[in-house]
Write a protein that holds these residues in place. Sequence first.
Motif, PDB file in Angstrom:
ATOM      1  N   MET A 161     -12.706  -4.252  -8.894  1.00  0.00           N
ATOM      2  CA  MET A 161     -11.396  -3.633  -8.967  1.00  0.00           C
ATOM      3  C   MET A 161     -10.943  -3.638 -10.425  1.00  0.00           C
ATOM      4  O   MET A 161     -11.021  -4.649 -11.107  1.00  0.00           O
ATOM      5  CB  MET A 161     -10.411  -4.411  -8.097  1.00  0.00           C
ATOM      6  N   THR A 162     -10.445  -2.505 -10.865  1.00  0.00           N
ATOM      7  CA  THR A 162      -9.982  -2.404 -12.244  1.00  0.00           C
ATOM      8  C   THR A 162      -8.513  -2.811 -12.331  1.00  0.00           C
ATOM      9  O   THR A 162      -7.806  -2.901 -11.324  1.00  0.00           O
ATOM     10  CB  THR A 162     -10.121  -0.964 -12.752  1.00  0.00           C
ATOM     11  N   LEU A 163      -8.063  -3.034 -13.557  1.00  0.00           N
ATOM     12  CA  LEU A 163      -6.659  -3.387 -13.757  1.00  0.00           C
ATOM     13  C   LEU A 163      -5.735  -2.242 -13.363  1.00  0.00           C
ATOM     14  O   LEU A 163      -4.639  -2.472 -12.847  1.00  0.00           O
ATOM     15  CB  LEU A 163      -6.421  -3.788 -15.211  1.00  0.00           C
ATOM     16  N   LEU A 164      -6.177  -1.020 -13.563  1.00  0.00           N
ATOM     17  CA  LEU A 164      -5.367   0.132 -13.162  1.00  0.00           C
ATOM     18  C   LEU A 164      -5.214   0.183 -11.635  1.00  0.00           C
ATOM     19  O   LEU A 164      -4.132   0.486 -11.130  1.00  0.00           O
ATOM     20  CB  LEU A 164      -5.987   1.420 -13.691  1.00  0.00           C
ATOM     21  N   GLU A 165      -6.268  -0.140 -10.923  1.00  0.00           N
ATOM     22  CA  GLU A 165      -6.191  -0.207  -9.458  1.00  0.00           C
ATOM     23  C   GLU A 165      -5.277  -1.347  -9.025  1.00  0.00           C
ATOM     24  O   GLU A 165      -4.505  -1.202  -8.068  1.00  0.00           O
ATOM     25  CB  GLU A 165      -7.584  -0.382  -8.860  1.00  0.00           C
ATOM     26  N   MET A 166      -5.365  -2.469  -9.725  1.00  0.00           N
ATOM     27  CA  MET A 166      -4.477  -3.592  -9.419  1.00  0.00           C
ATOM     28  C   MET A 166      -3.025  -3.202  -9.661  1.00  0.00           C
ATOM     29  O   MET A 166      -2.140  -3.582  -8.887  1.00  0.00           O
ATOM     30  CB  MET A 166      -4.838  -4.808 -10.270  1.00  0.00           C
ATOM     31  N   SER A 167      -2.790  -2.438 -10.708  1.00  0.00           N
ATOM     32  CA  SER A 167      -1.442  -1.991 -11.017  1.00  0.00           C
ATOM     33  C   SER A 167      -0.868  -1.162  -9.869  1.00  0.00           C
ATOM     34  O   SER A 167       0.302  -1.327  -9.501  1.00  0.00           O
ATOM     35  CB  SER A 167      -1.450  -1.158 -12.304  1.00  0.00           C
ATOM     36  N   ALA A 168      -1.675  -0.287  -9.309  1.00  0.00           N
ATOM     37  CA  ALA A 168      -1.226   0.526  -8.175  1.00  0.00           C
ATOM     38  C   ALA A 168      -0.873  -0.352  -6.982  1.00  0.00           C
ATOM     39  O   ALA A 168       0.129  -0.109  -6.292  1.00  0.00           O
ATOM     40  CB  ALA A 168      -2.298   1.545  -7.803  1.00  0.00           C
ATOM     41  N   LEU A 169      -1.662  -1.385  -6.747  1.00  0.00           N
ATOM     42  CA  LEU A 169      -1.367  -2.301  -5.637  1.00  0.00           C
ATOM     43  C   LEU A 169      -0.085  -3.088  -5.894  1.00  0.00           C
ATOM     44  O   LEU A 169       0.718  -3.290  -4.970  1.00  0.00           O
ATOM     45  CB  LEU A 169      -2.539  -3.252  -5.412  1.00  0.00           C
ATOM     46  N   TYR A 170       0.110  -3.535  -7.130  1.00  0.00           N
ATOM     47  CA  TYR A 170       1.361  -4.226  -7.469  1.00  0.00           C
ATOM     48  C   TYR A 170       2.565  -3.289  -7.289  1.00  0.00           C
ATOM     49  O   TYR A 170       3.607  -3.698  -6.795  1.00  0.00           O
ATOM     50  CB  TYR A 170       1.334  -4.747  -8.901  1.00  0.00           C
ATOM     51  N   THR A 171       2.394  -2.044  -7.664  1.00  0.00           N
ATOM     52  CA  THR A 171       3.477  -1.070  -7.508  1.00  0.00           C
ATOM     53  C   THR A 171       3.803  -0.862  -6.030  1.00  0.00           C
ATOM     54  O   THR A 171       4.976  -0.835  -5.642  1.00  0.00           O
ATOM     55  CB  THR A 171       3.110   0.267  -8.174  1.00  0.00           C
ATOM     56  N   GLU A 172       2.778  -0.743  -5.194  1.00  0.00           N
ATOM     57  CA  GLU A 172       2.994  -0.607  -3.752  1.00  0.00           C
ATOM     58  C   GLU A 172       3.716  -1.832  -3.194  1.00  0.00           C
ATOM     59  O   GLU A 172       4.624  -1.699  -2.361  1.00  0.00           O
ATOM     60  CB  GLU A 172       1.667  -0.432  -3.026  1.00  0.00           C
ATOM     61  N   SER A 173       3.319  -3.005  -3.656  1.00  0.00           N
ATOM     62  CA  SER A 173       3.962  -4.235  -3.199  1.00  0.00           C
ATOM     63  C   SER A 173       5.426  -4.284  -3.630  1.00  0.00           C
ATOM     64  O   SER A 173       6.293  -4.720  -2.864  1.00  0.00           O
ATOM     65  CB  SER A 173       3.225  -5.464  -3.743  1.00  0.00           C
ATOM     66  N   ALA A 174       5.699  -3.823  -4.841  1.00  0.00           N
ATOM     67  CA  ALA A 174       7.077  -3.807  -5.331  1.00  0.00           C
ATOM     68  C   ALA A 174       7.933  -2.863  -4.496  1.00  0.00           C
ATOM     69  O   ALA A 174       9.087  -3.183  -4.168  1.00  0.00           O
ATOM     70  CB  ALA A 174       7.111  -3.401  -6.809  1.00  0.00           C
ATOM     71  N   VAL A 175       7.375  -1.726  -4.120  1.00  0.00           N
ATOM     72  CA  VAL A 175       8.111  -0.775  -3.276  1.00  0.00           C
ATOM     73  C   VAL A 175       8.415  -1.406  -1.923  1.00  0.00           C
ATOM     74  O   VAL A 175       9.533  -1.297  -1.406  1.00  0.00           O
ATOM     75  CB  VAL A 175       7.315   0.544  -3.120  1.00  0.00           C
ATOM     76  N   ALA A 176       7.427  -2.095  -1.354  1.00  0.00           N
ATOM     77  CA  ALA A 176       7.632  -2.747  -0.052  1.00  0.00           C
ATOM     78  C   ALA A 176       8.688  -3.856  -0.155  1.00  0.00           C
ATOM     79  O   ALA A 176       9.537  -3.995   0.736  1.00  0.00           O
ATOM     80  CB  ALA A 176       6.312  -3.307   0.463  1.00  0.00           C
ATOM     81  N   LEU A 177       8.630  -4.634  -1.219  1.00  0.00           N
ATOM     82  CA  LEU A 177       9.622  -5.694  -1.406  1.00  0.00           C
ATOM     83  C   LEU A 177      11.023  -5.117  -1.566  1.00  0.00           C
ATOM     84  O   LEU A 177      11.986  -5.616  -0.975  1.00  0.00           O
ATOM     85  CB  LEU A 177       9.274  -6.551  -2.621  1.00  0.00           C
TER      86      LEU A 177
END
Length: 77
Positions: free
Chosen positions: A1-17
């Motif tokens: 997993m790349t850092l850019l992919e991780m960033s997308a997952l963090y963004t999704e998590s932030a939206v859910a939170l």
Amino acid sequence: MTLLEMSALYTESAVALRRRIGELRQEARELKDEEGRRLLRRRITELTPLLQETRELAALTAHYYDRSYHRHERYTL
């Protein structure tokens, strides 16, 4: 997993939170029980730092390799 992919997952998590915090705020406004409102406010207080950290990590991982990006000192070694 790349850092850019991780960033997308963090963004999704932030939206859910953020969505969950909004739901809890709405529930607290509609609830008539003071103890229930207190518990909801406490949960909101607990989730808020998680939201902030998730947003910061999304930005950090998205721009980690950009030379012009000034990294957040909290996450710098």
